[in-house]
Design an enzyme around this catalytic site. Sequence first.
Site, PDB file in Angstrom:
ATOM      1  CB  THR A 133      -0.889  -0.019   1.266  1.00  0.00           C
ATOM      2  OG1 THR A 133      -1.442   1.269   1.473  1.00  0.00           O
ATOM      3  CG2 THR A 133      -0.085  -0.366   2.520  1.00  0.00           C
ATOM      4  CG  ASP A 134      -1.090   5.041  -0.968  1.00  0.00           C
ATOM      5  OD1 ASP A 134      -1.700   4.369  -0.113  1.00  0.00           O
ATOM      6  OD2 ASP A 134      -1.630   5.991  -1.590  1.00  0.00           O
ATOM      7  CD  GLU A 135      -3.508   3.240   4.306  1.00  0.00           C
ATOM      8  OE1 GLU A 135      -3.407   3.213   5.539  1.00  0.00           O
ATOM      9  OE2 GLU A 135      -4.545   2.944   3.690  1.00  0.00           O
ATOM     10  CE1 TYR A 184      -3.170  -2.890   5.668  1.00  0.00           C
ATOM     11  CE2 TYR A 184      -3.194  -0.530   5.207  1.00  0.00           C
ATOM     12  CZ  TYR A 184      -3.178  -1.836   4.760  1.00  0.00           C
ATOM     13  OH  TYR A 184      -3.167  -2.093   3.402  1.00  0.00           O
ATOM     14  CE  LYS A 188       0.372  -4.744   2.852  1.00  0.00           C
ATOM     15  NZ  LYS A 188       0.067  -6.088   2.265  1.00  0.00           N
TER      16      LYS A 188
HETATM   17  P1  NAD Z   1      -9.248  -7.658   2.054  1.00  0.00           P
HETATM   18  O1  NAD Z   1      -9.255  -7.425   3.532  1.00  0.00           O
HETATM   19  O2  NAD Z   1     -10.486  -7.397   1.275  1.00  0.00           O
HETATM   20  O3  NAD Z   1      -8.859  -9.183   1.768  1.00  0.00           O
HETATM   21  C1  NAD Z   1      -7.822  -9.841   2.445  1.00  0.00           C
HETATM   22  C2  NAD Z   1      -7.932 -11.330   2.143  1.00  0.00           C
HETATM   23  O4  NAD Z   1      -6.851 -11.986   2.821  1.00  0.00           O
HETATM   24  C3  NAD Z   1      -9.233 -11.970   2.638  1.00  0.00           C
HETATM   25  O5  NAD Z   1      -9.767 -12.815   1.650  1.00  0.00           O
HETATM   26  C4  NAD Z   1      -8.794 -12.768   3.865  1.00  0.00           C
HETATM   27  O6  NAD Z   1      -9.594 -13.909   4.088  1.00  0.00           O
HETATM   28  C5  NAD Z   1      -7.362 -13.134   3.502  1.00  0.00           C
HETATM   29  N1  NAD Z   1      -6.526 -13.383   4.681  1.00  0.00           N
HETATM   30  C6  NAD Z   1      -6.412 -12.606   5.791  1.00  0.00           C
HETATM   31  N2  NAD Z   1      -5.568 -13.191   6.677  1.00  0.00           N
HETATM   32  C7  NAD Z   1      -5.119 -14.326   6.086  1.00  0.00           C
HETATM   33  C8  NAD Z   1      -4.210 -15.341   6.488  1.00  0.00           C
HETATM   34  N3  NAD Z   1      -3.598 -15.310   7.686  1.00  0.00           N
HETATM   35  N4  NAD Z   1      -3.962 -16.362   5.644  1.00  0.00           N
HETATM   36  C9  NAD Z   1      -4.574 -16.412   4.422  1.00  0.00           C
HETATM   37  N5  NAD Z   1      -5.461 -15.501   3.997  1.00  0.00           N
HETATM   38  C10 NAD Z   1      -5.729 -14.464   4.822  1.00  0.00           C
HETATM   39  O7  NAD Z   1      -8.015  -6.833   1.504  1.00  0.00           O
HETATM   40  P2  NAD Z   1      -7.864  -6.087   0.110  1.00  0.00           P
HETATM   41  O8  NAD Z   1      -8.439  -4.741   0.230  1.00  0.00           O
HETATM   42  O9  NAD Z   1      -8.293  -6.974  -0.981  1.00  0.00           O
HETATM   43  O10 NAD Z   1      -6.278  -5.906   0.061  1.00  0.00           O
HETATM   44  C11 NAD Z   1      -5.448  -6.926  -0.505  1.00  0.00           C
HETATM   45  C12 NAD Z   1      -3.999  -6.507  -0.383  1.00  0.00           C
HETATM   46  O11 NAD Z   1      -3.796  -5.275  -1.064  1.00  0.00           O
HETATM   47  C13 NAD Z   1      -3.552  -6.272   1.061  1.00  0.00           C
HETATM   48  O12 NAD Z   1      -2.250  -6.782   1.199  1.00  0.00           O
HETATM   49  C14 NAD Z   1      -3.564  -4.761   1.220  1.00  0.00           C
HETATM   50  O13 NAD Z   1      -2.601  -4.347   2.149  1.00  0.00           O
HETATM   51  C15 NAD Z   1      -3.213  -4.318  -0.180  1.00  0.00           C
HETATM   52  N6  NAD Z   1      -3.740  -3.005  -0.590  1.00  0.00           N
HETATM   53  C16 NAD Z   1      -5.067  -2.698  -0.406  1.00  0.00           C
HETATM   54  C17 NAD Z   1      -5.553  -1.464  -0.832  1.00  0.00           C
HETATM   55  C18 NAD Z   1      -7.022  -1.092  -0.710  1.00  0.00           C
HETATM   56  O14 NAD Z   1      -7.394   0.044  -1.005  1.00  0.00           O
HETATM   57  N7  NAD Z   1      -7.904  -2.015  -0.335  1.00  0.00           N
HETATM   58  C19 NAD Z   1      -4.699  -0.548  -1.426  1.00  0.00           C
HETATM   59  C20 NAD Z   1      -3.350  -0.896  -1.595  1.00  0.00           C
HETATM   60  C21 NAD Z   1      -2.901  -2.125  -1.182  1.00  0.00           C
END
Ligand code: NAD
Length: 375
Positions: A133-135, A184, A188
Site C-alpha cells: 500500500t501507499d500508506e 496497519y 505492511k
Molecule cells: P481484504 O481485507 O479485502 O482481503 C484480504 C484477504 O486476505 C481476505 O480474503 C482474507 O480472508 C485473507 N486473509 C487474511 N488473513 C489471512 C491469512 N492469515 N492467511 C490467508 N489468507 C488471509 O483486503 P484487500 O483490500 O483486498 O487488500 C489486498 C492486499 O492489497 C492487502 O495486502 C492490502 O494491504 C493491499 N492493498 C489494499 C488497498 C485497498 O485500497 N484495499 C490498497 C493498496 C494495497
Amino acid sequence: MKLLVTGGAGFIGSAVIRHIISNTQDEVVNLDKLTYAGNLESLTEVSSNERYAFEQVDICNRAELDRVLAQHQPDAIMHLAAESHVDRSIDGPADFIETNIVGTYTLLEATRQYWQTMSADRCENFRFHHISTDEVYGDLPHPNDNSEGERNFPSPRVGEGPGERGQSLPLFTEQTPYAPSSPYSASKASSDHLVRAWQRTYGLPVLVTNCSNNYGPYHFPEKLIPLVILNALEGKPLPVYGKGDQIRDWLFVEDHARALYKVVKEGTPGETYNIGGHNEKQNIEVVHTICDILQELRPQERSYRNLITNVKDRPGHDMRYAIDASKIQKELGWAPEETFETGIRKTVQWYLNNLDWCQRVQDGSYQRERLGAGA
Ligand code: NAD
C-alpha cells in the site's frame, strides 16, 4: 503460467483472479484463510473454471504452505493476503502483526525452500510479487496545511498533485522514505522490508507494488465507499471522520488488477512500482459524489447529503496520499482506464444490483458500527 494468489477471496485478490481467469489462459490457485473479509461468493463467476483451484489455508501455517507449493507447483506467487482495515488495526493490532508480518515471513520461507528446489530455468523465471500500500509512506503535505512539515519529500512535479486546486504538491515516488502512521501501515511496511531482504540476502526474485486506495465491486462494507452507499440506502447517518478533508488517490479495483498482472508478467525482479489513479479527492467530495449519484439512480425527496454526520476523527489519521505512477506507465505501459467519475458510477450501480451479497457478507460479524475510535 500457474499463479498462486494469496488472499484471493478478498476485495482486490478476487478482482485479480476474475481478471486472470476471464482474460488469460493462466491457471490460478487461490490460497485464503477466509477471515471475515474473505468471501468465495466474490468468485462465483470463475470458480467452476478448470483453471481455478481453491485452498483454505492460513499463511502462518508453514506445513500447509509447503503442502500447497509442492502439490500445485506455481510459477509465481502474488501475495495479497493481509489484514487490511486501518480502524480494526487501531482496535486490535495483534492480528495485523500475525498475518501481515509473521504470515509474510512464513510465506517467504516456504517460498524460498520451494524455489531452491526448482529446475534452473523455472527457478530463473519464478516471481514473488508482494502487494502493498501507499500508506507505508505516511502522509503528504495537504493543500490546507501551510506548515513546512518535517520531512523531505521529492520535489513537486509541476502540474500534478491536486491540480484541480491549482497547486503543485509532492507525490509518493518509489524513493519516498517509509514513515507509516497506523498499526496497519506499520505492519505492511515491515512486510515490504522482509520481502526486499529475501531478495538481497537469498536472491529470491521479488517484485513489490505500492498502491493507493482502491474502490469498486465486492468491497467489504466496513470501508468508506460501500459503507456510505449502504447507509444512505437505509437512511442511516453517513459518518465523515473529522472535517472530511483528508485526501486519497482513488483507483478502480479492476485497473489495479490489470496493473498487478502486468507487473507479475513483465516487471523487473527487484523493482518497486507505485500504482495510483491520479484521482485525488477529499473524503467529503467522495461522499457528496455518492449522494448525488444515488439521488439520480434512487431519487428521494430529501437529498442523501442530509444524512452526512461529522464524527470524531481517526487517531493518527493521515491527511493526504497521492501517487506518482509514472514509472509503471513508462516502463510497463500501464495506465488506469477508469476516471473517478466513471468508476464511482459503476461502483454505486454494482452495490444497487448486489444488495444480497452485502447482506450475506455482513451477517453475524459486522453491522457497520464505528471501529477504531477508541485509541
Ligand atoms: P481484504 O481485507 O479485502 O482481503 C484480504 C484477504 O486476505 C481476505 O480474503 C482474507 O480472508 C485473507 N486473509 C487474511 N488473513 C489471512 C491469512 N492469515 N492467511 C490467508 N489468507 C488471509 O483486503 P484487500 O483490500 O483486498 O487488500 C489486498 C492486499 O492489497 C492487502 O495486502 C492490502 O494491504 C493491499 N492493498 C489494499 C488497498 C485497498 O485500497 N484495499 C490498497 C493498496 C494495497
